[in-house]
Motif scaffolding. Structure first.
Motif: not given
Length: 237
Positions: A82-84, A102-103, A143-144, A168-169
């Motif tokens: 998960x990337x912010x 999450x990672x 993924x997110x 994104x996947x």
């Protein structure tokens, strides 16, 4: 947007260059926005922010908490990357990692905001980079991707969401909160400097996200039904 500052000159934070393959989008949020957040972060550091332990992490899309769906909007993120984009002090990211499993990766262009985040959440994956630069140079699956009054809304929308869609996947999720059109202010105002926002109506966000290849675009107003100040958007790959 919330390690340490490089040379300390605001000119080094302009983020106006572009990278090959970015579709012309700046690698960062632009000189005005980054300067505003950098000044804000430095003021907080000067006030002793680095010495204050954080409270329990929580996730908020809005400034007021009214009508806020929280991290549930992201779905089950267990084990997902998960990337912010525009992570600020990292509090939302900490919740996604600690409570959601999450990672997490936090990205912010302001060196002093990243410094604050690293002080609050040591050991987290926090990157000082413009959103487009990160998306173009990072190679792991995402993924997110989410943004809370961060890069989405502070940069030209079309090229940025196109880059996000590319990274994104499938399936994948983009979620973000931005100023609702007509909102007076959502970023710190320091010394008369106000951040620049790229505002779009819910219909315009839906159209540009669909054009970028997203589907199932959902928009909602938050804060109050009478005077919404936050627009929350989700889109899927």
């Amino acid at each position: 947007m919330d390690a340490g500052p490089g040379s300390g000159r605001h000119g080094d934070l302009s983020g106006t260059a572009t990278l090959a393959g970015s579709g012309g989008v700046p690698v960062g949020a632009g000189p005005v926005n980054v300067t505003v957040w950098e000044r804000h972060a430095r003021a907080r550091i000067a006030a002793g922010d680095l010495l204050r332990p954080p409270g329990p992490p929580r996730f908020s899309w809005t400034r007021t908490g009214t009508g806020d769906p929280g991290a549930a909007l992201l779905g089950d993120v267990t084990g997902k990357r998960v990337v912010e984009l525009g992570c600020g002090t990292g509090d939302n990211l900490a919740y996604v990692v600690d409570q959601g499993g999450a990672r997490g990766v936090g990205v912010d262009e302001s060196p002093s905001q990243i410094r604050r985040a690293r002080a609050r959440w040591p050991g987290f994956d926090l990157r000082c980079a413009g959103a487009a630069r990160f998306l173009l140079t990072d190679s792991e699956p995402i993924h997110v991707c989410y943004s809370v009054f961060g890069a989405v809304g502070l940069m030209p929308a079309v090229p940025l969401v196109t880059l996000i869609r590319r990274r994104l996947t499938v399936p994948g999720l983009l979620a973000f909160s931005v100023r609702a059109p007509g909102r007076v202010r959502a970023t710190p105002t320091l010394r008369g400097t106000r951040g620049r926002w790229y505002l779009h109506s819910p219909q315009a966000w839906t159209r540009l996200l669909c054009n970028a290849g997203f589907s199932d675009v959902q928009t909602r107003d938050a804060d109050t039904a009478e005077t919404p100040t936050t627009l929350i958007v989700t889109a899927r790959t």
